[in-house]
Design a protein around this motif. Structure first.
Motif, PDB file in Angstrom:
ATOM      1  N   UNK A   5       0.848  -1.192   0.000  1.00 10.99           N
ATOM      2  CA  UNK A   5       0.000   0.000   0.000  1.00 10.99           C
ATOM      3  C   UNK A   5       0.884   1.242   0.000  1.00 10.99           C
ATOM      4  N   UNK A   6       0.914   1.930  -1.121  1.00 11.22           N
ATOM      5  CA  UNK A   6       1.767   3.110  -1.259  1.00 11.22           C
ATOM      6  C   UNK A   6       1.099   4.380  -0.747  1.00 11.22           C
ATOM      7  N   UNK A   7      -0.209   4.465  -0.905  1.00 15.66           N
ATOM      8  CA  UNK A   7      -0.896   5.691  -0.487  1.00 15.66           C
ATOM      9  C   UNK A   7      -2.355   5.388  -0.192  1.00 15.66           C
ATOM     10  N   UNK A   8      -2.836   5.914   0.935  1.00 22.62           N
ATOM     11  CA  UNK A   8      -4.254   5.855   1.288  1.00 22.62           C
ATOM     12  C   UNK A   8      -4.603   7.189   1.925  1.00 22.62           C
ATOM     13  N   UNK A   9      -5.428   7.958   1.235  1.00 24.26           N
ATOM     14  CA  UNK A   9      -5.721   9.315   1.691  1.00 24.26           C
ATOM     15  C   UNK A   9      -7.208   9.594   1.559  1.00 24.26           C
ATOM     16  N   UNK A  10      -7.784  10.218   2.568  1.00 22.31           N
ATOM     17  CA  UNK A  10      -9.144  10.737   2.478  1.00 22.31           C
ATOM     18  C   UNK A  10      -9.050  12.261   2.472  1.00 22.31           C
ATOM     19  N   UNK A  11      -9.956  12.895   1.784  1.00 20.23           N
ATOM     20  CA  UNK A  11      -9.861  14.351   1.610  1.00 20.23           C
ATOM     21  C   UNK A  11     -11.244  14.955   1.432  1.00 20.23           C
ATOM     22  N   UNK A  12     -11.308  16.230   1.634  1.00 15.52           N
ATOM     23  CA  UNK A  12     -12.541  16.984   1.423  1.00 15.52           C
ATOM     24  C   UNK A  12     -12.209  18.411   1.026  1.00 15.52           C
ATOM     25  N   UNK A  13     -13.076  19.005   0.249  1.00 17.80           N
ATOM     26  CA  UNK A  13     -12.808  20.372  -0.205  1.00 17.80           C
ATOM     27  C   UNK A  13     -14.116  21.101  -0.487  1.00 17.80           C
ATOM     28  N   UNK A  14     -14.044  22.416  -0.434  1.00 20.81           N
ATOM     29  CA  UNK A  14     -15.149  23.278  -0.825  1.00 20.81           C
ATOM     30  C   UNK A  14     -14.538  24.551  -1.402  1.00 20.81           C
ATOM     31  N   UNK A  15     -15.120  25.033  -2.480  1.00 20.85           N
ATOM     32  CA  UNK A  15     -14.556  26.228  -3.095  1.00 20.85           C
ATOM     33  C   UNK A  15     -15.413  26.729  -4.233  1.00 20.85           C
ATOM     34  N   UNK A  16     -15.110  27.918  -4.687  1.00 19.86           N
ATOM     35  CA  UNK A  16     -15.858  28.529  -5.773  1.00 19.86           C
ATOM     36  C   UNK A  16     -14.917  29.127  -6.805  1.00 19.86           C
ATOM     37  N   UNK A  17     -15.387  29.189  -8.039  1.00 16.26           N
ATOM     38  CA  UNK A  17     -14.665  29.837  -9.129  1.00 16.26           C
ATOM     39  C   UNK A  17     -15.651  30.739  -9.867  1.00 16.26           C
ATOM     40  N   UNK A  18     -15.133  31.691 -10.620  1.00 14.48           N
ATOM     41  CA  UNK A  18     -15.983  32.625 -11.357  1.00 14.48           C
ATOM     42  C   UNK A  18     -15.892  32.415 -12.854  1.00 14.48           C
ATOM     43  N   UNK A  19     -16.976  32.724 -13.534  1.00 12.42           N
ATOM     44  CA  UNK A  19     -17.030  32.620 -14.995  1.00 12.42           C
ATOM     45  C   UNK A  19     -17.507  33.955 -15.563  1.00 12.42           C
TER      46      UNK A  19
ATOM     47  N   UNK B 163      -6.257   5.917  -3.434  1.00 10.81           N
ATOM     48  CA  UNK B 163      -5.581   4.673  -3.064  1.00 10.81           C
ATOM     49  C   UNK B 163      -4.583   4.329  -4.163  1.00 10.81           C
ATOM     50  N   UNK B 164      -3.382   3.916  -3.737  1.00  6.75           N
ATOM     51  CA  UNK B 164      -2.382   3.443  -4.695  1.00  6.75           C
ATOM     52  C   UNK B 164      -1.678   2.221  -4.113  1.00  6.75           C
ATOM     53  N   UNK B 165      -1.622   1.135  -4.897  1.00  6.25           N
ATOM     54  CA  UNK B 165      -1.009  -0.115  -4.428  1.00  6.25           C
ATOM     55  C   UNK B 165       0.015  -0.618  -5.430  1.00  6.25           C
ATOM     56  N   UNK B 166       1.030  -1.299  -4.896  1.00  7.59           N
ATOM     57  CA  UNK B 166       2.069  -1.942  -5.705  1.00  7.59           C
ATOM     58  C   UNK B 166       2.765  -0.984  -6.677  1.00  7.59           C
ATOM     59  N   UNK B 167       2.717   0.314  -6.347  1.00  6.21           N
ATOM     60  CA  UNK B 167       3.375   1.320  -7.187  1.00  6.21           C
ATOM     61  C   UNK B 167       2.925   1.289  -8.645  1.00  6.21           C
ATOM     62  N   UNK B 168       1.740   0.782  -8.909  1.00  2.10           N
ATOM     63  CA  UNK B 168       1.306   0.659 -10.289  1.00  2.10           C
ATOM     64  C   UNK B 168      -0.203   0.833 -10.489  1.00  2.10           C
ATOM     65  N   UNK B 169      -0.981   0.612  -9.450  1.00  6.48           N
ATOM     66  CA  UNK B 169      -2.436   0.673  -9.602  1.00  6.48           C
ATOM     67  C   UNK B 169      -3.001   1.720  -8.655  1.00  6.48           C
ATOM     68  N   UNK B 170      -3.750   2.650  -9.224  1.00  9.03           N
ATOM     69  CA  UNK B 170      -4.332   3.715  -8.416  1.00  9.03           C
ATOM     70  C   UNK B 170      -5.838   3.796  -8.601  1.00  9.03           C
ATOM     71  N   UNK B 171      -6.513   4.215  -7.558  1.00  6.60           N
ATOM     72  CA  UNK B 171      -7.962   4.387  -7.601  1.00  6.60           C
ATOM     73  C   UNK B 171      -8.320   5.686  -6.888  1.00  6.60           C
ATOM     74  N   UNK B 172      -9.136   6.491  -7.548  1.00 14.81           N
ATOM     75  CA  UNK B 172      -9.631   7.737  -6.972  1.00 14.81           C
ATOM     76  C   UNK B 172     -11.148   7.701  -6.966  1.00 14.81           C
ATOM     77  N   UNK B 173     -11.727   7.985  -5.818  1.00 14.74           N
ATOM     78  CA  UNK B 173     -13.174   7.980  -5.659  1.00 14.74           C
ATOM     79  C   UNK B 173     -13.611   9.365  -5.199  1.00 14.74           C
TER      80      UNK B 173
END
Length: 290
Positions: A166-180, A238-248
């Motif tokens: 298991x190379x990386x296991x991270x949980x995260x959250x964000x909130x933000x705004x941009x203008x158009x 999530x990243x495992x075996x330095x080759x497979x990554x998953x982002x949810x």
């Protein structure tokens, strides 16, 4: 024959009337980006990064047109060798040749602060203060902040036994705004156009003219301002075996003050609808990326 304005060849758009014409367009865009950053580590555990700067852009467009009828020599298409009527607009409306002038400017100030504790606890704060000349004076500026936090579980001591796969296991959250501000320049200005079948005043009878006639002011929204898109997001990396990554990710995106064409109005109103109308849009989505 159709006009060949590049080669300057004489043309004939109506029977028995040869002419020489020329169109010239000029585009100028100036862009400036200035930024700086600073990095600092305190006590080998607290890591800070600070970035700040500004960006600005000016745009100018101008197009001119000239035409003179009745060439003395059709093989020499020069203005000085034409003796007929002169025009500064095409006799038939043409979006490519019509004279025009357009200008706008945008500017933005931005800053970002990153902090992490031993690469485990993550924090990022962003802010933008943007201005655009496409909006009325009192609505030209908008502030668009954002923030995100993250927790890299894979860096915890109790995860030592998973380091081999298991190379990386991270949980995260964000909130933000941009203008158009993606609308045409000066869309908030009521414009009166020349009411003619061509760019010249009406002709009545045999050579009698009347004063130029104009339409009533166009129907516009004088309170146009920035479209604001706010996104709330939670996710796992999530990243495992330095080759497979998953982002949810699961996010909710709300668009306020959405810039869009207005409704079609009945002919009895006497005007077309406003160029842009303020609307709201909500979007929820679940996404994965491998």
């Amino acid at each position: 024959m159709l006009a060949d304005l590049v080669a300057g060849k004489p043309t004939m758009m109506e029977s028995g009337n040869d002419f020489v014409a020329q169109a010239k367009s000029s585009y100028t865009r100036n862009v400036a980006n200035i930024f700086g950053n600073y990095t600092k580590t305190l006590g080998e555990s607290h890591n800070f990064k600070v970035l700040g700067g500004l960006n600005t852009e000016w745009y100018d467009f101008e197009r001119t047109y000239a035409r003179r009828n009745t060439l003395l020599d059709k093989t020499k298409p020069e203005f000085n060798l034409a003796i007929g009527d002169q025009f500064t607009s095409p006799l038939v409306a043409n979006d490519i040749l019509n004279p025009g002038l357009s200008r706008y400017a945008i500017a933005g100030f931005f800053a970002r602060v990153n902090y992490d504790y031993k690469g485990k606890y993550l924090l990022e704060l962003n802010g933008r203060y943007d201005g655009s000349s496409k909006f009325p004076t009192d609505e030209q500026w908008g502030f668009f902040p954002s923030a995100s936090v993250g927790y890299r579980i894979s860096e915890e001591g109790f995860m030592e036994g998973t380091k081999s796969w298991l190379n990386d296991l991270k949980i995260r959250g964000s909130v933000g705004s941009i203008g158009n501000q993606n609308i045409v320049a000066n869309a908030f200005l009521p414009v009166m156009t020349n009411v003619t079948t061509n760019p010249n005043p009406y002709w009545i009878g045999s050579g009698t003219t009347i004063n130029p006639t104009v339409n009533q002011p166009s129907n516009v929204d004088p309170n146009l301002t920035w479209e604001k898109v706010t996104t709330q997001d939670i996710g796992i990396d999530i990243r495992i075996f330095n080759m497979l990554g998953l982002t949810f990710d699961y996010y909710q995106r709300d668009t306020k003050g959405m810039l869009a064409p207005g409704k079609t109005l009945p002919g009895s109103f006497g005007q077309s609808s406003r160029q842009y109308k303020l609307r709201k849009l909500e979007n929820n989505r679940l996404g994965t990326c491998y």
